[in-house]
Design a protein around this motif. Structure first.
Motif, PDB file in Angstrom:
ATOM      1  N   ARG A  41       0.820  -1.239   0.043  1.00  0.00           N
ATOM      2  CA  ARG A  41       0.028  -0.005   0.022  1.00  0.00           C
ATOM      3  C   ARG A  41       0.766   1.253  -0.103  1.00  0.00           C
ATOM      4  O   ARG A  41       0.493   2.185  -0.727  1.00  0.00           O
ATOM      5  CB  ARG A  41      -1.032   0.162   1.203  1.00  0.00           C
ATOM      6  CG  ARG A  41      -1.922   1.138   1.202  1.00  0.00           C
ATOM      7  CD  ARG A  41      -2.832   0.984   2.400  1.00  0.00           C
ATOM      8  NE  ARG A  41      -2.224   1.132   3.761  1.00  0.00           N
ATOM      9  CZ  ARG A  41      -2.006   2.275   4.170  1.00  0.00           C
ATOM     10  NH1 ARG A  41      -2.380   3.642   3.555  1.00  0.00           N
ATOM     11  NH2 ARG A  41      -1.213   2.239   5.448  1.00  0.00           N
ATOM     12  N   LYS A  42       1.906   1.331   0.816  1.00  0.00           N
ATOM     13  CA  LYS A  42       2.643   2.602   0.902  1.00  0.00           C
ATOM     14  C   LYS A  42       3.581   2.621  -0.342  1.00  0.00           C
ATOM     15  O   LYS A  42       3.702   3.771  -1.048  1.00  0.00           O
ATOM     16  CB  LYS A  42       3.547   2.259   1.857  1.00  0.00           C
ATOM     17  CG  LYS A  42       3.263   2.136   3.418  1.00  0.00           C
ATOM     18  CD  LYS A  42       2.893   3.609   3.810  1.00  0.00           C
ATOM     19  CE  LYS A  42       2.193   3.402   5.521  1.00  0.00           C
ATOM     20  NZ  LYS A  42       1.742   4.672   5.871  1.00  0.00           N
ATOM     21  N   THR A  43       3.847   1.597  -1.033  1.00  0.00           N
ATOM     22  CA  THR A  43       4.951   1.701  -2.191  1.00  0.00           C
ATOM     23  C   THR A  43       3.966   2.136  -3.310  1.00  0.00           C
ATOM     24  O   THR A  43       4.377   2.886  -4.067  1.00  0.00           O
ATOM     25  CB  THR A  43       5.214   0.369  -2.524  1.00  0.00           C
ATOM     26  OG1 THR A  43       6.176  -0.197  -1.441  1.00  0.00           O
ATOM     27  CG2 THR A  43       6.563   0.357  -3.735  1.00  0.00           C
ATOM     28  N   ARG A  44       2.674   1.548  -3.579  1.00  0.00           N
ATOM     29  CA  ARG A  44       1.821   2.118  -4.586  1.00  0.00           C
ATOM     30  C   ARG A  44       1.408   3.323  -4.712  1.00  0.00           C
ATOM     31  O   ARG A  44       1.351   4.174  -5.532  1.00  0.00           O
ATOM     32  CB  ARG A  44       0.650   1.180  -4.948  1.00  0.00           C
ATOM     33  CG  ARG A  44      -0.375   1.300  -3.713  1.00  0.00           C
ATOM     34  CD  ARG A  44      -1.714   0.304  -4.328  1.00  0.00           C
ATOM     35  NE  ARG A  44      -2.696   0.569  -3.260  1.00  0.00           N
ATOM     36  CZ  ARG A  44      -2.957  -0.241  -2.358  1.00  0.00           C
ATOM     37  NH1 ARG A  44      -2.403  -1.280  -2.297  1.00  0.00           N
ATOM     38  NH2 ARG A  44      -4.056  -0.006  -1.570  1.00  0.00           N
ATOM     39  N   ARG A  45       1.301   3.925  -3.364  1.00  0.00           N
ATOM     40  CA  ARG A  45       0.921   5.163  -3.137  1.00  0.00           C
ATOM     41  C   ARG A  45       2.309   6.370  -3.487  1.00  0.00           C
ATOM     42  O   ARG A  45       1.946   7.284  -4.171  1.00  0.00           O
ATOM     43  CB  ARG A  45       0.452   5.441  -1.620  1.00  0.00           C
ATOM     44  CG  ARG A  45      -1.085   5.005  -1.586  1.00  0.00           C
ATOM     45  CD  ARG A  45      -1.454   5.321  -0.138  1.00  0.00           C
ATOM     46  NE  ARG A  45      -2.885   4.988   0.091  1.00  0.00           N
ATOM     47  CZ  ARG A  45      -3.625   4.928   1.197  1.00  0.00           C
ATOM     48  NH1 ARG A  45      -3.018   5.521   2.194  1.00  0.00           N
ATOM     49  NH2 ARG A  45      -4.889   4.453   1.589  1.00  0.00           N
ATOM     50  N   LYS A  46       3.210   5.713  -3.156  1.00  0.00           N
ATOM     51  CA  LYS A  46       4.553   6.737  -3.269  1.00  0.00           C
ATOM     52  C   LYS A  46       4.639   6.754  -4.861  1.00  0.00           C
ATOM     53  O   LYS A  46       4.955   7.730  -5.471  1.00  0.00           O
ATOM     54  CB  LYS A  46       5.536   5.864  -2.874  1.00  0.00           C
ATOM     55  CG  LYS A  46       7.024   6.623  -2.998  1.00  0.00           C
ATOM     56  CD  LYS A  46       7.007   7.953  -2.393  1.00  0.00           C
ATOM     57  CE  LYS A  46       8.326   8.840  -2.553  1.00  0.00           C
ATOM     58  NZ  LYS A  46       8.218  10.086  -1.586  1.00  0.00           N
ATOM     59  N   ALA A  47       4.405   5.428  -5.655  1.00  0.00           N
ATOM     60  CA  ALA A  47       4.436   5.500  -7.068  1.00  0.00           C
ATOM     61  C   ALA A  47       3.400   6.238  -7.555  1.00  0.00           C
ATOM     62  O   ALA A  47       3.696   7.062  -8.645  1.00  0.00           O
ATOM     63  CB  ALA A  47       4.126   4.108  -7.512  1.00  0.00           C
TER      64      ALA A  47
END
Length: 245
Positions: A41-47
């Motif tokens: 979740r954190k990674t896709r939001r950062k992306a």
């Protein structure tokens, strides 16, 4: 500085989306856990944050009337790379949604899949987002909430891509690559590997010559044998003719 800034931002997006793909592979495996889901979740939001920044910067540069022809060619190339990156991100997000539905964390007796992934995946996400020792608190409703958010974010990415195509008219097939296909692989070849290749080729050449000599020798022997048989048959026929006369 404009092009350098765009390249830097695109490189950051590439790293985060690559990290996201790496984490998606671990879904449903023995490495799957609540920490993994939170990292996803954190990674896709950062992306998505980086994607929005890239879209704004590239759109402004391509719509700028003062942009030179050479700079526009470079911006169009970056735009195509950005679009391809977004396509891959959307595909991975949809895959994450499907796997998240098939392997819910709240079901203790789920069937795991053999992905080859083992151990913790926290370090991978931490490196991509420049965060260390990522820890998350447990949430009993993490599956339902996260999947609902993921569906919404997939729709947002799809709409972002549609808006991109409407605002900037860049034909991917009209953009020329700066390198030939496979140039990256060729540039990564070490001198040692090249030397080994040369040595191998040199070793193979004498073998080919030897094979040719053997073939030539076999051909000569066959010719002599055939000639001897012809002479023998001619001698027998001559003897029979003399005897009958």
């Amino acid at each position: 500085m404009g092009k350098d800034e765009c390249k830097t931002m695109l490189d950051a997006l590439n790293k985060v989306t690559a990290c996201y793909r790496h984490l998606v592979v671990a879904l449903g495996s023995t490495s799957d856990s609540q920490n993994l889901r939170e990292e996803l979740r954190k990674t896709r939001r950062k992306a998505q944050e980086l994607a929005a920044a890239n879209r704004t910067r590239l759109t402004a540069s391509l719509k700028d009337k003062t942009t030179t022809k050479d700079d526009r060619v470079e911006y169009e190339r970056l735009w195509v790379l950005f679009s391809s990156n977004m396509d891959l991100l959307e595909v991975d997000m949809k895959r994450s949604l499907e796997l998240g539905q098939d392997f819910p964390l709240k079901v203790p007796t789920r069937h795991l899949i053999a992905t080859g992934m083992t151990g913790s995946t926290t370090a991978v996400a931490a490196r991509a987002m420049s965060v260390q020792n990522m820890k998350y608190e447990a949430d009993s409703n993490v599956d339902t909430a996260d999947l609902r958010e993921l569906r919404t974010e997939i729709g947002q990415v799809s709409r972002m891509m549609e808006e991109m195509e409407m605002k900037v008219q860049v034909a991917p097939w009209a953009v020329e690559a700066k390198q030939e296909p496979g140039a990256e692989l060729k540039s990564n070849m070490s001198v040692g590997d090249s030397s080994v290749g040369v040595i191998s080729i040199c070793d193979e050449e004498p073998k080919e010559d030897e094979a040719g000599e053997r073939e030539a020798g076999s051909g000569t022997f066959c010719a002599v044998l055939v000639f001897a048989v012809i002479l023998l048959v001619a001698g027998v026929l001559g003897y029979l003719v003399v005897s009958m006369s």
